[in-house]
Design an enzyme around this catalytic site. Structure first.
Site, PDB file in Angstrom:
ATOM      1  N   GLY A 263       0.782  -1.235   0.000  1.00 33.22           N
ATOM      2  CA  GLY A 263       0.000   0.000   0.000  1.00 33.22           C
ATOM      3  C   GLY A 263       0.812   1.281   0.000  1.00 33.22           C
ATOM      4  O   GLY A 263       0.656   2.130  -0.882  1.00 33.22           O
ATOM      5  N   ALA A 264       1.678   1.420   1.001  1.00 32.57           N
ATOM      6  CA  ALA A 264       2.401   2.677   1.152  1.00 32.57           C
ATOM      7  C   ALA A 264       3.529   2.471   2.146  1.00 32.57           C
ATOM      8  O   ALA A 264       3.597   1.431   2.787  1.00 32.57           O
ATOM      9  CB  ALA A 264       1.457   3.765   1.657  1.00 32.57           C
ATOM     10  N   MET A 265       4.391   3.479   2.255  1.00 28.09           N
ATOM     11  CA  MET A 265       5.570   3.331   3.111  1.00 28.09           C
ATOM     12  C   MET A 265       5.910   4.636   3.803  1.00 28.09           C
ATOM     13  O   MET A 265       5.956   5.685   3.173  1.00 28.09           O
ATOM     14  CB  MET A 265       6.734   2.843   2.239  1.00 28.09           C
ATOM     15  N   GLU A 266       6.183   4.516   5.101  1.00 20.68           N
ATOM     16  CA  GLU A 266       6.309   5.685   5.976  1.00 20.68           C
ATOM     17  C   GLU A 266       7.710   6.283   6.058  1.00 20.68           C
ATOM     18  O   GLU A 266       8.067   6.869   7.082  1.00 20.68           O
ATOM     19  CB  GLU A 266       5.869   5.292   7.385  1.00 20.68           C
ATOM     20  N   ASN A 267       8.539   6.204   5.003  1.00 23.71           N
ATOM     21  CA  ASN A 267       9.888   6.774   5.053  1.00 23.71           C
ATOM     22  C   ASN A 267       9.852   8.169   5.672  1.00 23.71           C
ATOM     23  O   ASN A 267       8.992   8.979   5.323  1.00 23.71           O
ATOM     24  CB  ASN A 267      10.447   6.904   3.633  1.00 23.71           C
ATOM     25  N   GLU A 300       0.274   6.271   7.493  1.00 24.81           N
ATOM     26  CA  GLU A 300       1.691   6.546   7.213  1.00 24.81           C
ATOM     27  C   GLU A 300       2.149   7.800   7.951  1.00 24.81           C
ATOM     28  O   GLU A 300       3.258   7.852   8.459  1.00 24.81           O
ATOM     29  CB  GLU A 300       1.949   6.684   5.705  1.00 24.81           C
ATOM     30  N   HIS A 303       2.851   7.039  11.560  1.00 25.98           N
ATOM     31  CA  HIS A 303       4.119   6.335  11.770  1.00 25.98           C
ATOM     32  C   HIS A 303       5.250   7.305  12.112  1.00 25.98           C
ATOM     33  O   HIS A 303       6.281   6.888  12.636  1.00 25.98           O
ATOM     34  CB  HIS A 303       4.524   5.577  10.495  1.00 25.98           C
ATOM     35  N   GLU A 322       3.291  -1.449  13.857  1.00 28.39           N
ATOM     36  CA  GLU A 322       2.154  -1.650  12.951  1.00 28.39           C
ATOM     37  C   GLU A 322       0.813  -1.784  13.694  1.00 28.39           C
ATOM     38  O   GLU A 322      -0.153  -1.124  13.337  1.00 28.39           O
ATOM     39  CB  GLU A 322       2.397  -2.839  12.024  1.00 28.39           C
TER      40      GLU A 322
HETATM   41  N1  B3K Z   1       5.543  -0.241   6.804  1.00 32.60           N
HETATM   42  C1  B3K Z   1       4.999  -0.455   5.480  1.00 32.60           C
HETATM   43  C2  B3K Z   1       4.960  -1.865   5.063  1.00 32.60           C
HETATM   44  C3  B3K Z   1       6.230  -2.373   4.533  1.00 32.60           C
HETATM   45  C4  B3K Z   1       6.084  -3.774   4.012  1.00 32.60           C
HETATM   46  C5  B3K Z   1       7.390  -4.373   3.753  1.00 32.60           C
HETATM   47  N2  B3K Z   1       7.317  -5.720   3.234  1.00 32.60           N
HETATM   48  C6  B3K Z   1       3.644   0.138   5.331  1.00 32.60           C
HETATM   49  C7  B3K Z   1       2.884   0.350   6.558  1.00 32.60           C
HETATM   50  O1  B3K Z   1       2.489  -0.537   7.266  1.00 32.60           O
HETATM   51  O2  B3K Z   1       2.659   1.475   6.886  1.00 32.60           O
HETATM   52 ZN    ZN Z   2       2.222   0.656   8.940  1.00 30.06          ZN
END
Ligand code: B3K
Ligand code: ZN
Length: 873
Positions: A263-267, A300, A303, A322
């Protein structure tokens, strides 16, 4: 079968890192096939750890490795495709490495890769090791400075933090330097480079600090980011109001990319989103898309504190970020869209995915104790059950103590990587409660079965509740302990009015009984008449509840339980019992008629929210019913469910027609909860009408489709036509394709509608669609739209008695595993439940799992899930 069986990694083996990196300077010289990455790391030995330096590094072509300016000779270091090992190092030194990578060839979509001609990254969980040599684990926190150089055609050069410098370079190239002042683990690193449009906004935080907000999207798509921007601003404000948490950089960026594994990523400061969870306007996105965008943008963003500022010590602690962040996004969505409706949707999702997982070979605790590939543990148990555990914690210690515990958690752990134990310790410390027993929720897999027996004594005006808990064994956990389970209970009288009572001499309308042993007895006093018990209100714990209540009680709850979750639940339980009775040859026609009447009355309730009524109209799903039937027979379930739908459609024909007509949209589209609720009810009415065999429904569905002024109604019409079938469906399908063929996100929906079609010819159609020019196997969204939708949401056709559905899925898993193991592994789950199905089906499912396992060159990801599914771990 592979011979080098991958080894499991165990929580018990955790050792702190031997080396820490305080600062890093990275320089990226971006070229699609030959990107150079230079890294300059300030490394120091961690305490008295004596081991040699061993950093991860995969798919890297090493150009040079130097310590304190001296290039190491080949015999001073080893590079074996997995690690860089340097036996002899000082205790503090500068490590400089240069590597070459090929982003264009990277179809696994982790590390640095290209999507639609742009560079982008995905590093969680273990992608950074495909970018440079590094101790790729979340407990090494470093301050990153990143310099990006690229051709000017890659117009935007983005990385985490604040922009320090940018400008032109010779030969048509340019550069940008970014600095992130917050120490972070490498899984939060991000880089994006390419041609992108931007939607900009601003926000002033609670302490008056201005923050620039930017959402980067495909050229021409900026207007479609407006809803995500609005959701972002609401999320930022909500986190300040609810948890006192403020954003911490001058800039917050989101980038949408089309090729993304999830879905998405919280960099940190630079979230990267799957474009399906970011772009929306009424013409191309459904209300469900808007709702998902709102919750994922919030997730996100949240996070930033729960994940980024405080991170995980190791990947076993994944639920620490999570589960907690899902709990936070669910709370946000409930505040935005209504608590009851949100709770029902969250519980539906939990049951559909997590309960199924808990009941099968892949069951694992919220905090697992071993894994082969951490990518396989981004599961419903970690996320959704992880959120339920936090919810129970809040119920058990109360909202004030919960908030104080959160405050203490940030005070103690800001800037650190920590564990679930330390998180729980914060709540024990602020509440003074002993939470030792509660910790079992993190360590014990399986869904507890709770049985409630209530006995009323009219003379003494007492109600005795006897509540028993039991958890069935799961793989690797043959015996189960007792869990503290909060069960919220209220009483109604025979007319459906709230009945007050006393517990331990205290007057109450509602009480929380905490189960502390295998059997708990509670006596409620001052109960004037035989009560109807409303138990597990708001779904106060992730358990399966059965009780000795009669169907009569459920009708009273369905008509008027003030707890709307239980009002809905009563309807679902009635429907489930009726469908399962019919599926096993014991149809209860009188009961079915009575149920249809009750649903009709509930629909007539003027006070009820349309979104809630829409949920009342939807019968338990076929996968949900399959979980309750042993062994499951998908064909019988489908038939029985359709029979009840038909009865509802006939019985409620006038009412459904009236709803469909009366809810027609007149004014301007609004994606808010009220507008979405009306459309949901209107489309739920149409969906039910499609079960009515009379021919005018086809016309109605077609005109619903044709007149649709937004994507929600267009898909509602198309889905109803799929149920009816025939020429109208075919012409709507080709009309839809022609109209939207240049919009990938909409074409995903076109594939998904056909994958869900329960018609007998659906499997052939799905097979045919894999050869359609618009089918892109390398794009995870497209693959999932067709393959996962078919396997997970079309049980009657997936479980075709010939086994052709299973074969199709296994073929797709094997093909995908060749280039994208993470996405391939995510397709395995529908085969995993083979033991729960009729033996003749189970045998065919198992045979496909065995075929996969016997295939040469299987990835660790698929190997782990398939071997666990077969019970060979
Ligand atoms: N932290 C990411 C998920 C990454 C999955 C890696 N295999 C998105 C989230 O839960 O916000
Ligand atoms: Zn997450």
């Amino acid at each position: 079968m592979r011979t080098d069986t991958p080894q499991a990694i165990r929580l018990a083996d955790y050792r702190p890192p031997a080396f820490l990196i305080d600062e890093v300077h990275l320089t990226f010289d971006l070229k699609p096939n030959t990107t150079r990455v230079r890294a300059k790391l300030q490394v120091r030995r961690n305490g008295d750890h004596a081991e040699p330096l061993k950093f991860n590094g995969e798919r890297l072509k090493a150009i040079s490795v130097a310590i304190d300016g001296r290039v190491l000779a080949d015999d001073e270091r080893t590079i074996d495709g997995e690690f860089l090992t340097i036996p002899d190092t000082p205790d503090a030194f500068t490590l400089e490495t240069e590597v070459e990578i090929d982003p264009e060839a990277n179809k696994a979509l982790d590390g640095l890769y290209m999507s639609a001609g742009r560079f982008c990254t995905q590093c969680e969980a273990e992608g950074f090791r495909k970018i440079t040599f590094w101790p790729d684990r979340p407990d090494v926190l470093s301050r990153f400075t990143v310099r990006i150089e690229a051709d000017k055609a890659f117009h935007r050069l983005l990385a985490n933090g604040n922009l320090m410098q940018s400008g032109p370079l010779p030969n048509g190239r340019h550069f940008a330097v970014w600095n992130d002042p917050f120490p972070k683990p490498c899984y939060l690193f991000a880089l994006v480079a390419g041609e992108l449009d931007v939607l900009e906004d601003k926000l002033v935080t609670m302490t008056g600090r201005p923050v620039d907000l930017r959402i980067y999207v495909d050229p021409g798509m900026a207007p479609r980011a407006a809803y995500a921007m609005d959701a972002l601003k609401r999320s930022m404000k909500w986190d300040e109001d609810t948890f006192g948490l403020e954003y911490d950089l001058d800039l917050f960026m989101i980038v949408a990319v089309r090729d993304f594994n999830f879905g998405a990523m919280e960099n940190k400061g630079l979230n990267i989103f799957n474009s399906s969870l970011l772009l929306a306007d009424p013409a191309t996105a459904t209300d469900m898309d808007f709702e998902r965008i709102e919750s994922v943008v919030a997730h996100e963003y949240f996070h930033n504190w729960t994940g980024d500022r405080v991170t995980c010590r190791d990947w076993f602690q994944l639920c620490l970020k999570e589960g907690l962040t899902v709990f936070r996004d669910q709370s946000f969505s409930a505040d935005q869209r209504g608590h009851a409706v949100q709770r029902i949707k969250d519980v539906k999702a939990l049951r559909a995915r997590q309960f199924a997982e808990d009941q099968g070979p892949l069951a694992h605790p919220v905090r697992p104790s071993s894994y082969m590939k951490i990518d396989n543990f981004y599961t419903a148990t970690i996320y959704e059950k992880g959120a339920e555990v936090i919810r129970m914690l809040k119920t058990l210690i109360g909202p004030e103590a919960f908030r104080r515990g959160m405050d203490l958690y940030f005070e103690r752990w800001d800037g650190h990587a920590t564990t679930v134990e330390e998180f729980i310790r914060c709540f024990a410390d602020v509440s003074g409660q002993d939470l030792t027993a509660f910790f079992a929720w993190y360590e014990q897999a399986g869904t507890p079965q709770v049985t409630l027996k209530s006995t009323y004594d009219a003379e003494r005006r007492e109600l005795e509740l006897e509540i028993v808990q039991e958890t069935a064994p799961t793989p690797g956990q043959p015996t189960k302990g007792v869990l503290p389970i909060p069960v919220t209970i209220g009483l109604l009288d025979g007319d459906g009015r709230t009945q007050a009572f006393e517990r331990d001499g205290q007057a109450a309308d509602e009480t929380v009984v905490v189960l502390e042993g295998p059997r708990t007895k509670v006596t409620l006093t001052g109960v004037d008449e035989r009560p109807v018990v409303s138990a597990l209100r708001g779904f106060s714990a992730p358990v399966k509840l059965t009780s000795n209540a009669e169907a009569r009680d459920r009708y009273i709850l369905l008509a008027g339980d003030p707890d709307l979750f239980n009002r809905w639940e009563a309807g679902q339980e009635l429907a489930r019992a009726l469908i399962l009775a019919r599926a096993t040859g014991m149809a209860d026609e009188v009961g079915e008629e009575r149920y249809a009447e009750a649903v009709g009355r509930a629909l007539g309730d003027q006070a009820a929210d349309p979104a809630f009524k829409a949920l009342l109209l939807i019968l338990p799903s076929e996968p949900d019913l399959a979980l309750a039937m042993a062994p499951a027979d998908p064909a019988a379930i489908h038939e029985a469910r359709e029979a009840l739908r038909k009865r509802l459609a006939l019985h409620l024909a006038d009412e459904l027609k009236r709803l469909h007509l009366g809810l027609q949209e007149m004014g301007e589209f609004s994606p808010d909860a009220a507008g979405a609720g009306r459309r949901a009810l209107r489309n739920a009415a149409l969906d039910l009408m499609a079960a009515n065999p009379r021919s005018e429904v086809g016309e109605l569905a077609f005109s619903h489709y044709e007149a649709a002024a937004n994507m929600t109604d267009a898909i509602g019409g198309l889905a109803a036509l799929a149920l009816i079938g025939g020429q109208r469906y075919e012409s709507a399908l080709s009309d839809f394709y022609e109209r939207w063929k240049d919009e990938p996100l909409v074409i995903d929906k076109w594939f998904a509608v056909q994958a869900r079609d329960p018609d007998e010819g659906a499997l052939g159609r799905v097979l045919g669609l894999t050869a359609h020019p618009a089918f892109e196997a390398k794009n995870p969204n497209r693959l999932r739209a067709l393959v996962s939708t078919f396997a997970s949401f079309n049980p009657v056709r997936f479980h075709d008695p010939s086994g052709a559905g299973y074969r199709f899925l296994a073929d797709q898993i094997l093909a995908t595993d060749g280039f994208n193991p993470m996405t391939a592994a995510r397709l395995v789950e529908p085969l995993g439940g083979w033991r729960r199905y009729k033996p003749e089906l189970g045998k065919l499912m198992k045979a496909e799992l065995e075929r996969i396992l016997a295939s040469p060159g299987l990835s660790k990801n698929v190997f782990e899930l398939v071997s666990r599914s077969l019970g060979e771990d």
